[in-house]
Structures are given as C-alpha cells and as structure tokens.
Design a protein around this motif. Structure first.
Motif, short mmCIF file in Angstrom:
data_model
loop_
_atom_site.label_atom_id
_atom_site.label_comp_id
_atom_site.label_asym_id
_atom_site.label_seq_id
_atom_site.Cartn_x
_atom_site.Cartn_y
_atom_site.Cartn_z
N ASN A 169 -18.12 -20.15 37.65
CA ASN A 169 -17.19 -19.40 36.81
C ASN A 169 -16.76 -18.10 37.51
N GLU A 170 -17.72 -17.39 38.09
CA GLU A 170 -17.40 -16.15 38.80
C GLU A 170 -16.57 -16.43 40.06
N ARG A 171 -16.87 -17.51 40.74
CA ARG A 171 -16.13 -17.87 41.96
C ARG A 171 -14.67 -18.17 41.61
N THR A 172 -14.45 -18.85 40.50
CA THR A 172 -13.08 -19.14 40.07
C THR A 172 -12.35 -17.85 39.71
N LEU A 173 -13.02 -16.94 39.04
CA LEU A 173 -12.41 -15.65 38.71
C LEU A 173 -12.01 -14.90 39.97
N LEU A 174 -12.89 -14.88 40.95
CA LEU A 174 -12.59 -14.18 42.20
C LEU A 174 -11.45 -14.84 42.96
N ASN A 175 -11.33 -16.15 42.89
CA ASN A 175 -10.21 -16.83 43.55
C ASN A 175 -8.88 -16.45 42.90
N TRP A 176 -8.85 -16.35 41.57
CA TRP A 176 -7.63 -15.91 40.90
C TRP A 176 -7.32 -14.46 41.24
N PHE A 177 -8.34 -13.62 41.32
CA PHE A 177 -8.13 -12.22 41.70
C PHE A 177 -7.61 -12.11 43.13
N ASP A 178 -8.06 -13.00 44.01
CA ASP A 178 -7.59 -13.00 45.39
C ASP A 178 -6.09 -13.29 45.44
N LEU A 207 -0.47 -11.21 46.00
CA LEU A 207 0.87 -10.95 45.47
C LEU A 207 1.16 -9.45 45.37
N THR A 208 0.17 -8.69 44.95
CA THR A 208 0.35 -7.25 44.82
C THR A 208 0.57 -6.59 46.18
N ILE A 209 -0.19 -7.01 47.19
CA ILE A 209 -0.04 -6.44 48.52
C ILE A 209 1.32 -6.78 49.12
N VAL A 210 1.77 -8.02 48.96
CA VAL A 210 3.09 -8.40 49.46
C VAL A 210 4.18 -7.61 48.72
N GLY A 211 4.02 -7.46 47.40
CA GLY A 211 4.99 -6.69 46.63
C GLY A 211 5.03 -5.23 47.06
N ALA A 212 3.87 -4.64 47.30
CA ALA A 212 3.83 -3.24 47.75
C ALA A 212 4.45 -3.09 49.14
N ALA A 219 0.02 -9.57 37.53
CA ALA A 219 -0.64 -9.13 36.29
C ALA A 219 -0.93 -10.32 35.38
N ALA A 220 -0.01 -11.28 35.33
CA ALA A 220 -0.25 -12.48 34.51
C ALA A 220 -1.43 -13.27 35.05
N PHE A 221 -1.57 -13.36 36.38
CA PHE A 221 -2.70 -14.07 36.97
C PHE A 221 -4.02 -13.38 36.63
N VAL A 222 -4.03 -12.07 36.65
CA VAL A 222 -5.26 -11.33 36.31
C VAL A 222 -5.63 -11.55 34.84
N LEU A 223 -4.65 -11.45 33.95
CA LEU A 223 -4.94 -11.65 32.53
C LEU A 223 -5.40 -13.08 32.24
N TYR A 224 -4.77 -14.05 32.89
CA TYR A 224 -5.18 -15.44 32.72
C TYR A 224 -6.60 -15.65 33.23
N LEU A 279 1.84 -20.40 34.74
CA LEU A 279 1.82 -19.38 35.80
C LEU A 279 2.63 -19.82 37.01
N ALA A 280 2.53 -21.09 37.38
CA ALA A 280 3.31 -21.60 38.51
C ALA A 280 4.81 -21.54 38.22
N LEU A 281 5.19 -21.89 36.99
CA LEU A 281 6.60 -21.80 36.61
C LEU A 281 7.09 -20.36 36.61
N LEU A 282 6.26 -19.45 36.12
CA LEU A 282 6.63 -18.03 36.12
C LEU A 282 6.86 -17.53 37.54
N LEU A 283 5.97 -17.88 38.44
CA LEU A 283 6.11 -17.44 39.84
C LEU A 283 7.33 -18.08 40.49
#
Length: 153
Positions: free
Chosen positions: A40-49, A54-59, A82-87, A116-120
């Motif tokens: 569960n934690e590994r999946t959370l970290l993958n989504w955070f990655d 996305l944030t780094i590319v945007g910045a 932000a949607a990926f983090v909330l999800y 999320l894929a459609l949003l992106l």
C-alpha cells in the motif's frame, strides 16, 4: 427449539415457530500480512513519484524565457499533479482502513485511474493546441520548420 430450514418471503432464512429470521452474513476472518501494508505504501509512493515528475516538468516550463503559451502548459501540469496526489491519498486511506480493520474488500479502482488518464490527456491536447495556435498567430499564419526550432540542433 423447533427450527425449520426453508424460504420465507423469498429469502433464504431459518424459521423458528413461524417467525422468519433474516439471512445471516457469512463472515470469514481476514488474514492481513505485513507485506500488504508495504504494498500500500509502495503504491502511494509511486503515485507521488508521478505527481512530482509532472510538477517538476511544469516548473521547468514556467521558468526561463518561455512564451506565455509554454508557461501556461507548465502551469496546467499542476492540476493533474494535484489530482494524482489527492487520488493517491484517498486510495491509501481506503486501503489502510480496510487492512487495519480486516475488512474484506476488493482493492481495485474501477474508474479513478481512467479518469486521471483522461484528465492528463485532455490537458496535454488542449495546451498543445493552444501552443500551436499561438505559434501560428505570432508568425503570420505559418509555423517554422522543425529544423529552425531552437530545440533541434
């Protein structure tokens, strides 16, 4: 006691002296292994990655001497991030509670990842269209050849 197994009101139940009891839920104990928490934690970290990427590319697109269209693409990348983090936080909390209270639950999400894929995808297509139209408008209606772009050597 006088138990009669049968059907009462279309439900499988046990009748006792003419009174029907509702059917009992069959409950099996759920064994939770420690590796489920780590998964569960590994999946959370993958989504955070993914959100951090996305944030780094945007910045990076927002900084420097980029045009307004390119900077708006960089800014728009923060919405799916932000949607990926909330999800990810929502799914982590749901899975953690299910594991903690040993509730049998299907951990698959039927529509969240598709949404999320459609949003992106919609964001990238929209922002790319805006960037192309802005490039056409600034050059009198025609885009330069790819070889003339500063990115290509």
């Amino acid at each position: 006691p006088n138990f009669i197994a049968g059907k009462a009101d279309g439900l499988n139940s046990v009748c006792m002296l003419g009174f029907a009891a509702p059917p009992a839920d069959i409950v099996f104990p759920v064994r939770v292994e420690p590796r489920a928490y780590f998964a569960n934690e590994r999946t959370l970290l993958n989504w955070f990655d993914l959100a951090a990427t996305l944030t780094i590319v945007g910045a990076a697109l927002q900084s420097g001497r980029n045009t307004f269209a390119v900077q708006s693409v960089g800014l728009a990348l923060s919405c799916p991030a932000a949607a990926f983090v909330l999800y990810a936080l929502r799914m982590y909390a749901l899975r953690f509670n299910s594991l903690e209270y040993k509730r049998p639950q299907n951990f698959e999400d039927q529509g969240g990842t598709l949404l999320l894929a459609l949003l992106l995808t919609v964001m990238i297509v929209t922002q790319s269209s805006v960037a192309i139209l802005a490039a056409k408008g600034s050059e009198g209606g025609s885009m330069r050849a790819f070889a003339a772009w500063p990115i290509v050597a």
